[in-house]
Design an enzyme around this catalytic site. Structure first.
Site, PDB file in Angstrom:
ATOM      1  CB  CYS A 182     -25.910   4.231   1.493  1.00 20.50           C
ATOM      2  SG  CYS A 182     -24.268   4.412   2.204  1.00 20.50           S
ATOM      3  CG  HIS A 216     -27.332   0.871   4.757  1.00 25.81           C
ATOM      4  ND1 HIS A 216     -27.201   0.433   3.472  1.00 25.81           N
ATOM      5  CD2 HIS A 216     -26.222   1.592   5.029  1.00 25.81           C
ATOM      6  CE1 HIS A 216     -26.053   0.840   2.974  1.00 25.81           C
ATOM      7  NE2 HIS A 216     -25.433   1.555   3.900  1.00 25.81           N
ATOM      8  CD  GLU A 262     -30.111  -1.662   3.069  1.00 30.68           C
ATOM      9  OE1 GLU A 262     -30.923  -0.714   3.211  1.00 30.68           O
ATOM     10  OE2 GLU A 262     -28.940  -1.495   2.663  1.00 30.68           O
ATOM     11  CB  SER A 301     -30.357 -33.252  -3.270  1.00 31.58           C
ATOM     12  OG  SER A 301     -31.022 -32.182  -2.612  1.00 31.58           O
ATOM     13  N   GLY A 302     -32.931 -34.534  -1.474  1.00 32.17           N
ATOM     14  CA  GLY A 302     -33.371 -34.581  -0.082  1.00 32.17           C
ATOM     15  C   GLY A 302     -33.363 -33.191   0.534  1.00 32.17           C
ATOM     16  N   GLY A 303     -32.793 -32.214  -0.176  1.00 31.08           N
ATOM     17  CA  GLY A 303     -32.747 -30.845   0.329  1.00 31.08           C
ATOM     18  C   GLY A 303     -34.022 -30.080  -0.003  1.00 31.08           C
ATOM     19  CB  VAL A 304     -35.246 -26.816   1.316  1.00 29.64           C
ATOM     20  CG1 VAL A 304     -36.485 -25.953   1.148  1.00 29.64           C
ATOM     21  CG2 VAL A 304     -35.067 -27.209   2.770  1.00 29.64           C
ATOM     22  CG  ASP A 305     -32.968 -24.848  -2.640  1.00 29.13           C
ATOM     23  OD1 ASP A 305     -33.764 -24.373  -1.811  1.00 29.13           O
ATOM     24  OD2 ASP A 305     -31.784 -24.488  -2.728  1.00 29.13           O
ATOM     25  CB  SER A 306     -33.959 -30.844  -5.314  1.00 29.37           C
ATOM     26  OG  SER A 306     -33.838 -31.620  -4.159  1.00 29.37           O
ATOM     27  CB  THR A 307     -38.039 -31.160  -1.606  1.00 27.55           C
ATOM     28  OG1 THR A 307     -36.956 -32.013  -1.248  1.00 27.55           O
ATOM     29  CG2 THR A 307     -39.347 -31.787  -1.190  1.00 27.55           C
TER      30      THR A 307
END
Ligand code: XMP
Length: 506
Positions: free
Chosen positions: A76, A164, A166, A218-224
């Site tokens: 583009c 595009h 993507e 935190s119980g969230g995906v990232d920290s786990t």
């Protein structure tokens, strides 16, 4: 490794995600910060941009170290930039070309178009057009409205496309990216979750050695996922702290803590509910509530971190979208970091930082989590805000209000699971409204709380649509809530999208 040069398009991150989906590693750099050493890169993709190449303040970087030296795919704005600066002509189109078009390939012997169907659908989004191609360019494809939809510089691996690839609406876009990156540039498709885990674990071992690391779960995906990776690398030297702020979902603290322990993590659960509730006493303003929770978390975490002797590192679950330096449409952006007063920082913030997920997108974090054997249910969890139920209780917070909302939320979320709707929804929750309304139960008049249910579809939380949940489900959920949760006599469903509304009510 692939270099994506960002000219400020809303789609730049999408390019990176598509490249990663092909198991090819890539990094995004702002156009005004091209790395000096390009020896590690095998290909370059130039992104789109909200600018017109003819505008004075438009991105006009020096590409002399790139063009003709590395394979280039210009998308583009990138395609227009090459045309504008190398002898072609770019002018405003009569109409803004936006939406679907069909590609007619002229040079079908080109490897760029291998395995791409004739009349393949592509996504256009531009207001300038390439009228004349740059010097030595050969037209490769057109659409009914765009003559120069794709071109190549003769004798170079420099390709340019007006559409595009993507965007999902470009149905063969991923094939085109694969053709460019694999067939033309010869990059390896070796960026897999397994390879990431092996590489990261050995890097973490090397970097951390026998030092101790503290991490807040935190119980969230990232920290786990960050915790499990670190645990794999350094075992018991990873000290995890999981704080109950009293604003989590019903039973969440106990059940998640249990899961963490089963995963073998060295985790300490800290129930600080009373401390948070105390800090929130009398506060109604959403930002004040957020601040009180943030500050209390820092105090609690700092106290706990002090209990660990000789800790050297603080681990964080930062992911790539938080790290990418964005290009501002108002000229090159200077990301201004807020300068902390180092003397006033809590001690744990003075630790060295380790961020094992800082190069991953959210979907990659989930794939890595799966590779690490983390429970599917944990990985598929809806996002949950840090301040928790405090921003879903409009007005001030009391223990009784938290109890009511936990019960309501539990009925709603459990219902979504039972009806197999949980995974179709991006985020869901209940909001306790600061009003009461009249109802009747048996022969008695009631005057009790109203709760709102919210369920949205989204990809990144930036925009969201409310979910068309089945009436039967809503009916059943409403009945259960009113019958079971003392203090609630009315349930409403939020049917606003973002924008103009937001996902949370505060
Ligand atoms: P909004 O309400 O802005 O929410 O549409 C977008 C996403 O962000 C989450 N959110 C927060 N997350 N701290 C967080 O950690 C906060 O203060 C906060 N406020 C909103 C929200 O749950 C949604 O996923």
């Amino acid at each position: 490794n692939v270099l994506i040069l960002d000219f400020g398009s809303q789609y730049t991150q999408l390019i990176a995600r598509r490249v990663r989906e092909l198991n090819i590693y890539c990094e995004i750099y702002p156009y005004h910060k091209i790395p000096e050493d390009l020896s590690g890169f095998k290909a370059v993709i130039l992104s789109g941009s909200p600018f017109s190449v003819r505008a004075e303040d438009a991105p006009h970087p020096d590409l002399s170290q790139i063009r003709g030296k590395l394979p280039v795919l210009a998308v583009c704005y990138g395609a227009q930039y090459l045309a504008h600066f190398f002898g072609g002509k770019v002018e405003p189109s009569d109409t803004r070309e936006y939406g679907r078009a069909n590609l007619s390939v002229i040079k079908d012997a080109e490897p760029l178009f291998e395995n791409i169907k004739e009349n393949s659908q592509v996504w256009m989004s531009h207001s300038d057009s390439i009228i004349d191609l740059p010097e030595n360019a050969v037209r490769l494809a057109s659409t009914s409205d765009v003559l120069n939809a794709a071109y190549r510089i003769d004798g170079e691996d420099t390709f340019a496309i007006q559409f595009h690839p993507e965007v999902y609406h470009s149905t063969d876009g991923k094939q085109l990216l694969e053709n460019f990156l694999v067939k033309i540039a010869g990059t390896q498709q070796s960026w897999t979750p397994g390879a990431f885990v092996d590489l990261t674990v050995s890097e973490l071992k090397e970097k951390i050695g026998d030092d101790k690391v503290v991490l807040g779960l935190s119980g969230g995906v990232d920290s786990t996922v960050a915790a499990v990776l670190l645990h794999k690398a350094i075992g018991k030297n990873l000290y995890c702290i999981f704080v109950n702020n009293g604003l989590l979902r019903k039973n969440e603290f106990e059940s998640v803590l249990d899961q963490y322990k089963h995963m073998g993590l060295n985790v300490k659960g800290v129930d600080a509910s009373a401390r948070f509730l105390d800090a929130l006493k009398g506060l109604s303003d959403p930002e004040e509530k957020r601040k009180a929770i943030g500050n209390t978390f820092i105090e609690v975490f700092d106290d706990e971190a002090h209990e660990i002797k000789d800790v050297v590192y603080l681990a964080q679950g930062t992911i790539y979208p938080d790290v990418i330096e964005s290009v501002s449409v108002n000229g090159p952006s200077v990301t201004i970091k807020s300068h902390h007063n180092v003397g006033g920082l809590p001690d744990f913030m003075k630790l060295k930082v380790v961020e094992p997920l800082r190069m991953l997108f959210k979907d990659e974090v989930r794939r890595v989590g799966k590779e690490l054997g983390i429970d599917k249910e944990l990985l598929g969890r809806h996002p949950f805000p840090g301040p928790g139920l405090a921003i879903r209780i409009l007005g001030d917070i009391t223990a009784e209000k938290v109890r009511i909302l936990q019960e309501v939320d539990h009925v709603f979320i459990q219902g979504l699971r039972d009806w197999m709707l949980y995974d179709k929804v991006w985020q869901a929750g209940a909001i306790l409204l600061p009003i009461q309304s009249v109802g009747v139960m048996g022969d008695e008049r009631t005057y009790e709380q109203v709760v709102a249910l919210r369920a949205v579809e989204s990809t990144d939380g930036m925009t969201a649509d409310w979910v068309n949940l089945p009436y039967e489900f809503l009916q059943k959920t409403s009945n259960t809530i009113i019958n079971r949760v003392k203090g609630v006599n009315r349930v409403v469903y939020d049917i606003s999208s973002k924008p103009p509304a937001t996902i949370e009510w505060e």
